[in-house]
Design an enzyme around this catalytic site. Sequence first.
Site, mmCIF file in Angstrom:
data_model
loop_
_atom_site.group_PDB
_atom_site.id
_atom_site.type_symbol
_atom_site.label_atom_id
_atom_site.label_comp_id
_atom_site.label_asym_id
_atom_site.label_seq_id
_atom_site.Cartn_x
_atom_site.Cartn_y
_atom_site.Cartn_z
ATOM 1 C CG HIS A 183 -2.073 -0.945 1.095
ATOM 2 N ND1 HIS A 183 -2.902 -0.958 0.008
ATOM 3 C CD2 HIS A 183 -2.523 -1.920 1.931
ATOM 4 C CE1 HIS A 183 -3.825 -1.905 0.169
ATOM 5 N NE2 HIS A 183 -3.609 -2.493 1.323
ATOM 6 N NE ARG A 290 -5.980 -1.221 -13.490
ATOM 7 C CZ ARG A 290 -4.913 -0.513 -13.872
ATOM 8 N NH1 ARG A 290 -4.829 0.773 -13.540
ATOM 9 N NH2 ARG A 290 -3.941 -1.070 -14.563
ATOM 10 N NE ARG A 326 -10.774 -4.074 -15.135
ATOM 11 C CZ ARG A 326 -9.540 -4.235 -14.666
ATOM 12 N NH1 ARG A 326 -8.653 -4.901 -15.390
ATOM 13 N NH2 ARG A 326 -9.182 -3.729 -13.509
ATOM 14 C CD GLU A 425 -8.460 -10.067 -17.283
ATOM 15 O OE1 GLU A 425 -7.559 -9.487 -16.639
ATOM 16 O OE2 GLU A 425 -9.643 -9.681 -17.281
ATOM 17 C CG ASN A 448 -0.581 -6.495 -15.084
ATOM 18 O OD1 ASN A 448 0.253 -6.305 -15.958
ATOM 19 N ND2 ASN A 448 -1.038 -5.520 -14.327
ATOM 20 C CG ASP A 449 -4.992 -11.257 -13.835
ATOM 21 O OD1 ASP A 449 -4.290 -11.603 -12.871
ATOM 22 O OD2 ASP A 449 -6.039 -10.590 -13.708
ATOM 23 N NE ARG A 459 -1.194 -10.020 -11.504
ATOM 24 C CZ ARG A 459 -1.745 -8.844 -11.286
ATOM 25 N NH1 ARG A 459 -0.992 -7.798 -11.017
ATOM 26 N NH2 ARG A 459 -3.053 -8.696 -11.328
ATOM 27 C CB CYS A 496 -5.117 -2.296 -20.706
ATOM 28 S SG CYS A 496 -6.028 -3.779 -20.250
#
Length: 569
Positions: A183, A290, A326, A425, A448-449, A459, A496
Site C-alpha cells: 500500500h 478500473r 471495465r 487475460e 498482468n493476469d 505475481r 492494457c
Amino acid sequence: MEEKKGIGVFPGIVTGKAAVFRHTVLGNVEHTLTDDPVSELESFQSAHKNVLEEIRGIKATTKEERDMISVYESMLTDPDVLALVKDNIIDRHYNASWAVEAATEKYTSALAALGNSYFAERINDIRDAESLLLSAIEGISTAVMVSEPSVIVADYLTPSELMQMDKSNVLAILLDTGGPTSHIAILCHSDEIPAILGLGDISSKTKDGDTIALDSKEGIAIINPDEKTIRRFRARKGIAKRIEKELLKDAVLPSVTLDGRYIHLMCNIEGVDGIESAIKAGAEGVGLFRTEFMVLGNLNSSEEENAEAYEKVAASIGEIGPVTFRTYDLGGDKMADDMAEGEANPVLGWRAVRFCMERKDIFRAQLISILRASAISPSVRLMFPMISGSEELMDVLAFLEEVKAECRERGIAFDENMKIGTMIETPSAAITADVLAGLVDFMSIGTNDLIQYTIAVDRGNEKIAYLYKPLHPAVLRLLKYVSDVAKRAGISLSICGEMAGDPEYTPLLIGLGFEELSMTAHSVLDVRKHVRALSYDSCRELADRILSLSDATKVEESLTEFNKAHNLQ
C-alpha cells in the site's frame, strides 16, 4: 559514504537532509487481568473514538488515499471485531491493549492460514489499525512530523502515517521494508513521491541531518555522499528535468513511427482524479477505467453515484478518444469488504464476471450507470474482465441485453451502438480468441493476469517472483496469436497490462502487431518518445526473430541488443 540498493517506486533524483523515524515497539503487550473491566472498556472506547476521528479527519488528496481511508474505517467499525474486543474485556477481564491484540491475532491468523498474497496485504492493514489503537491506548503519538523539506528515512511507514504527513516537505521516502505492490508503494506512486523500499537497514544506518542522494528509478540511495557524488546526482537531476520538459512538449505530437505507422497511446485510470494527468500527457483516451477501485470500501455504492463519476470522465475525455469502462474486476487481490468469502485461492475463484453474474443486483446497477454515461459521449465503451470462454461471454452479453431493455422501459437514455469488448487475460480466452472476436467489437489484453496464468506464477508471491517473466515464449506466442486473430476479424485490439507502459517492450509490442497501448499517464511520455524513434519494419523483424527463440533469457538479450542499437536505453 555508503550505498544502499532497494526497490524503486516512483522515479526521481533527489538530494536532501534525512529525517529519521523509527517506530516504538508495541510488541510484548502487557497481558494483565483487570478488576475493573468497565473502566478498561471505557479506555478502549475512548482510544477507538480518537483513532476513528483521526482517520476521518485526514484530508485525502488522491483516489488511492480515499480508498485507504475507507479500508481503515471499515476495519475500525467492524462489529465482529468490536464485539470480540468487548468480550475480551468484560467476560475475560483482559486489559484494553491485550483485548485488542487478542482480537487482532484471531483474525490475522485466520487470514494467514489462507496463504494468499491478497490476504497478506489485508493482514498488514489490520496490523496497522491495531498499531493505531494500541498507540492511542498507551498514549503514544504515531504522527510523523516533517517541518522542513526532508528525505524521510524509516523502518517502515503505515499508510495512515503517510497520509497525515505534510507532503510539501517530503522530498522522498526510504524504507527498510516494503515491496512494489504494498500500500505504501501505491500511495507513493499516486502522490508522485520518489521512494525506495526494501533497503534493509537504512533507518539504523542513517542519522537525522545526514545528507542523502538517491535515484529511485535505479533504486539507489547513498548516505553522506562526497561532493563529487552530490554533483553527479544534481547533474543527473538537471538532465532528467530537461528530458521531462522535452517529453511534455512532445505530448502534442502524434505517436507515429518513422515509417508512418500510428500507435494509439491511452491511459489506465482508477477514478476521476486521473483525468487531468491523462490529458496533460497527451493520451488519446482511456483504454482502461478500473471501476472496482471506486467501490473497494463500499460495494453498495448507488447507481447515481457511479453514473455521476462515469459521466464526468466521459464528458472530460470523450472528445479526445475512447473511454473504456471495465466492469468490476473484484476478487483475487481486490476484495471489497462485502464480498469476503474466505476462499482458499481467490485468484482462481469467485471474481470479476463470476462474482457479478451471481450478484446481479450490484452488476445491474453498474451496467445502468455505464449505459447512462454512454448518452454523454459516443466514445464510451464497455468491457468485461476475466472471461474464460464463449459461453461465459454470451451469458454476460445476454444479461447486458436484459439491462438495456430495462433502461428502455424506464426511459433511460443510452447509446444503442455502444461498443462492447472483452478482456483477454486467461489462456483459455487467448486460445479461443477467434471465437470471442466474433461476439464483440474490440478486445484488450490484460498482460498482468495473462502472464501469471500462462506460466502458473502468482505475481504477488515474492518467493517465486523470479519466475514471473513477461518475455516467456509462451506469453509472446499468445500475444502474437491474439493480434493475428483481431486483424483477421477486423476488430481493434489493445494491451492494457504493465507491459504496455514499459518502454523497453514498446518495439516488441509494435512488431507483434499492437497499435493500441494503454498505460499510466507517466508512462505515456516515455513510450511516445520510443514510438517516434522506431520504424515499424524494424520492429516487425525484431518480433519475428524473437518468436523463434526458445527461452525468456534469449528473448531479453535480443530485445536489449535491439534497444541499444536504436539508442532506446
